[in-house]
Each structure stands twice: as structure tokens, then as C-alpha cells.
Design a protein around this motif. Sequence first.
Motif, mmCIF file in Angstrom:
data_model
loop_
_atom_site.group_PDB
_atom_site.id
_atom_site.type_symbol
_atom_site.label_atom_id
_atom_site.label_comp_id
_atom_site.label_asym_id
_atom_site.label_seq_id
_atom_site.Cartn_x
_atom_site.Cartn_y
_atom_site.Cartn_z
ATOM 1 N N GLU A 11 2.544 77.604 43.535
ATOM 2 C CA GLU A 11 2.899 79.310 43.529
ATOM 3 C C GLU A 11 1.572 79.968 44.164
ATOM 4 O OE1 GLU A 11 6.070 81.236 44.939
ATOM 5 O OE2 GLU A 11 6.258 79.541 44.812
ATOM 6 N N ASN A 14 0.131 78.327 46.994
ATOM 7 C CA ASN A 14 0.793 78.684 48.880
ATOM 8 C C ASN A 14 0.375 80.039 48.951
ATOM 9 O OD1 ASN A 14 2.417 76.256 49.267
ATOM 10 N ND2 ASN A 14 3.385 77.213 48.002
ATOM 11 N N ASN A 15 0.778 81.027 47.892
ATOM 12 C CA ASN A 15 0.812 82.429 48.189
ATOM 13 C C ASN A 15 -1.049 82.672 49.214
ATOM 14 O OD1 ASN A 15 3.085 83.428 47.855
ATOM 15 N ND2 ASN A 15 2.736 82.511 46.188
ATOM 16 N N LEU A 18 -0.684 82.034 52.270
ATOM 17 C CA LEU A 18 0.232 82.845 53.386
ATOM 18 C C LEU A 18 -0.995 84.581 53.176
ATOM 19 C CD1 LEU A 18 3.809 82.403 51.785
ATOM 20 C CD2 LEU A 18 2.631 82.575 53.577
ATOM 21 N N LEU A 19 -0.712 85.125 52.012
ATOM 22 C CA LEU A 19 -2.148 85.914 52.448
ATOM 23 C C LEU A 19 -3.691 85.176 53.617
ATOM 24 C CD1 LEU A 19 -2.931 88.784 51.503
ATOM 25 C CD2 LEU A 19 -4.164 87.432 49.734
ATOM 26 N N ALA A 157 4.211 88.917 51.403
ATOM 27 C CA ALA A 157 5.289 88.706 50.836
ATOM 28 C C ALA A 157 4.144 87.045 49.960
ATOM 29 C CB ALA A 157 5.604 87.464 51.850
ATOM 30 N N ALA A 158 3.094 87.710 50.139
ATOM 31 C CA ALA A 158 2.108 86.645 49.781
ATOM 32 C C ALA A 158 1.519 87.510 48.218
ATOM 33 C CB ALA A 158 0.448 86.249 50.766
ATOM 34 N N LEU A 159 1.347 88.958 48.457
ATOM 35 C CA LEU A 159 0.988 89.401 47.533
ATOM 36 C C LEU A 159 2.658 89.110 46.318
ATOM 37 C CD1 LEU A 159 -1.022 92.537 49.235
ATOM 38 C CD2 LEU A 159 -1.877 90.359 47.765
ATOM 39 N N GLU A 160 3.255 89.926 46.815
ATOM 40 C CA GLU A 160 4.256 89.856 45.819
ATOM 41 C C GLU A 160 4.266 88.556 44.891
ATOM 42 O OE1 GLU A 160 7.987 90.387 48.460
ATOM 43 O OE2 GLU A 160 8.089 92.216 48.211
ATOM 44 N N GLY A 161 3.398 87.535 45.571
ATOM 45 C CA GLY A 161 4.172 86.151 45.223
ATOM 46 C C GLY A 161 3.359 85.812 43.779
ATOM 47 N N LEU A 162 2.010 86.404 44.147
ATOM 48 C CA LEU A 162 0.675 87.202 43.864
ATOM 49 C C LEU A 162 1.308 87.242 42.091
ATOM 50 C CD1 LEU A 162 -2.545 87.051 46.036
ATOM 51 C CD2 LEU A 162 -1.656 84.096 44.733
ATOM 52 N N THR A 165 2.987 84.956 40.179
ATOM 53 C CA THR A 165 2.245 83.717 39.828
ATOM 54 C C THR A 165 1.703 84.651 38.633
ATOM 55 O OG1 THR A 165 0.419 84.225 40.861
ATOM 56 C CG2 THR A 165 2.196 82.416 41.318
#
Length: 174
Positions: A11, A14-15, A18-19, A157-162, A165
Motif C-alpha cells: 500500500e 502503491n500510494n 499514485l501521489l 486517493a493517494a493521501l487516503e491510502g497513505l 497505511t
Amino acid sequence: MEVLKDLRKNELINNIILLVVGIILTIWPDETLDLAVNIVGSVVIIFGVINLYMFFKGNNDYLTLFIGILALVAGICIIVKSATIISIIHILIGIAVLANGITNLKALLDIKNDSKKWKVLFISAIITSIFGILLIFKPLFIADMIIRIGGIIIIIAALEGLLITHDIKKLIEK
């Protein structure tokens, strides 16, 4: 616990990717669109070269030769005239969107009634028509706007994923 560590690592990677992609799309939308067209042109050129190779390697099918030459020329044109290709694509999309908006307006006028739903659909059809017109007459402005919005959505979306994590890390540490 090992599964969570692997999940967190995947994650995180990936994030971060994405970021970075979101930032690139937001800061350099023109260059990103141009790069995408150049990649498509390169793929078409490679397809053409493969067909030419197949023809000269022993496949005496003249269709293979024709497709190879056609793809090679098309790929070169796509790369050399990428700005024109981008404009043409946006204009064609704009014509389709405008036609859809006008068709919806006509249909709504044909079945006009006083419900609130009708008014919302009518406004939506007008907005669709306006976007179609903008795509026809200001294609690059709209393309930049769409790419930037996409970039911002990817960043969110990347910040949410981070953040997720980070929560996974907390679970691992318990």
C-alpha cells in the motif's frame, strides 16, 4: 501479522506512486497528454515495424506489408503532429457530446412536464451542450482542466491510502 506488514508495504509503495502520478498530472497536464500521444504513436510504429519484419522474414502476404507501412506512417504522423491529433480527438469528442446534449434537449422538450426532475434534466442537457461546445472550440483548455482534476483526485486517493497505511502500521505495532 506478516500479512499486515506485506499489505502495508504494498500500500505504501502503491500510494507513493499514485501521489507522484497525481502531482505530475496536476502540474504538467500538457506534457502528460503529449507523452500519452507519443506513447501511442510509438506503439503504432512498433506494430508497423513488426509487420514489416514479418513480411521480409518470409511472410509473403502483401496485406502484412501494407499494414506495416500504414502503421509506420500513421505512428510517425501521430508523433510529429501530436498537438493536431489531440485537438482532433477533442473536437470529435466535443461534437459527440454536443450532439448528445442537443438530442437530450430535444427529447426533453418533446416530453416536457412540470416536474422538478424535468428541470434538472433540462439544465443537465444544457450543461452537456455547453461542454460539447467548449470541447470543440477550446479543446486544450478542457483537456488541461480534466487532467488537472484527475491529478487532484489521484493525489487525494493517494493521501487516503497513505493514511490507511499509517493505520496499518499502528495495528502492526500493537
